[in-house]
Motif scaffolding. Structure first.
Motif, mmCIF file in Angstrom:
data_model
loop_
_atom_site.group_PDB
_atom_site.id
_atom_site.type_symbol
_atom_site.label_atom_id
_atom_site.label_comp_id
_atom_site.label_asym_id
_atom_site.label_seq_id
_atom_site.Cartn_x
_atom_site.Cartn_y
_atom_site.Cartn_z
ATOM 1 N N TRP A 185 0.203 36.094 13.212
ATOM 2 C CA TRP A 185 -0.310 36.583 14.391
ATOM 3 C C TRP A 185 -0.859 35.167 15.275
ATOM 4 N N PHE A 186 -0.724 33.906 14.585
ATOM 5 C CA PHE A 186 -1.053 32.772 15.622
ATOM 6 C C PHE A 186 0.006 32.571 16.594
ATOM 7 N N LEU A 187 1.154 33.054 16.330
ATOM 8 C CA LEU A 187 2.365 32.970 17.106
ATOM 9 C C LEU A 187 2.290 34.143 18.139
ATOM 10 N N GLY A 188 1.913 35.220 17.489
ATOM 11 C CA GLY A 188 2.137 36.479 18.284
ATOM 12 C C GLY A 188 1.252 36.786 19.475
ATOM 13 N N VAL A 189 -0.478 36.557 19.255
ATOM 14 C CA VAL A 189 -1.160 36.570 20.216
ATOM 15 C C VAL A 189 -0.915 35.863 21.502
ATOM 16 N N PRO A 190 -0.685 34.552 21.811
ATOM 17 C CA PRO A 190 -0.390 33.969 22.940
ATOM 18 C C PRO A 190 0.841 34.312 23.707
ATOM 19 N N ASN A 191 1.942 34.708 22.659
ATOM 20 C CA ASN A 191 3.150 35.045 23.420
ATOM 21 C C ASN A 191 3.262 36.452 23.930
#
Length: 237
Positions: A185-191
């Motif tokens: 989710w660290f990768l998912g939220v900003p993207n």
């Protein structure tokens, strides 16, 4: 699932590489004219910092080598952009760029690496780095709002190149899909945010691409191309 994750990650790497390379035309213009004109360096400096943090995150988190490799490439490319900017900028801009580079890409990055490596271990180190990289990514993904405001006010997409916006949109979408598969989710939220803003940029491009620009005396010209890139800052996965 592992094979699908690998395929999506490879596709994401290809799209991210194309996005990193999208400002090449801008820098060819800068080098050819031996002038940075009114372009600003902040987008490239922030993208370099963002790429550095995601590279570190990809190295310390097991199974995230695809994140590390593409952002490692981004570090190299953005370093070249900053160097060319320093080479061609007038004295004042050169000094401002050097100060920002020293504060963000040397001082801040060194502090992050030292604190997380020396004081934290295991999941705490990964999570702390993920929070910082994700937070910076969200800030950078929000930076196109100024560029989109300019498009609406001037009715011109001159400084919102189509391919940069297009790869911005694709990059956010493919890395969101990768993040869901990897449950990162660290990768998912900003993207997710990047995907939505990329879609909005393409929508504005479709509206204003054939319109003649209007002169707005109240608008201060501030050519900012990205990273993510008007940043359209190049934003990495």
């Amino acid at each position: 699932m592992v094979e699908l994750l690998l395929i999506v990650g490879v596709i994401g790497n290809i799209i991210s590489v194309l996005m990193f390379l999208s400002p090449v035309k801008t820098f060819w213009r800068i080098v050819k004219n031996r002038s940075t004109e009114e372009f600003e360096s902040l987008a490239y400096i922030c993208t370099l910092l963002n790429s550095s943090l995601w590279t570190y995150y990809g190295i310390i988190k097991p199974g995230s080598y695809l994140v590390a490799t593409v952002n490692g490439f981004g570090v190299v490319v953005e370093t070249v952009y900053v160097f060319l900017f320093l080479l061609c900028a007038p004295p004042f801009q050169k000094g401002k760029t050097a100060i920002l580079f020293g504060i963000l890409n040397v001082g801040f990055l060194a502090a992050v690496l030292c604190v997380t490596y020396l004081l934290l271990n295991g999941e705490m180190r990964i999570n702390a780095t993920g929070y910082m990289a994700s937070g910076l990514n969200i800030v950078m993904y929000g930076s196109p709002l100024a560029g989109m405001k300019r498009v609406v006010m001037t009715k011109s997409v001159e400084y919102m190149p189509f391919f940069l916006s297009f790869f911005f949109f694709l990059n956010g979408g493919i890395w969101t899909f990768y993040a869901v598969l990897a449950q990162d989710w660290f990768l998912g939220v900003p993207n997710v945010i990047g995907f939505l803003l990329g879609a909005l940029q393409l929508f504005l491009y479709a509206i204003y691409k054939n319109r003649r620009p209007s002169k707005d005396k109240g608008w201060i010209t501030q050519r900012l191309l990205p990273s993510t890139s008007d940043h359209n800052t190049i934003v990495e996965p």
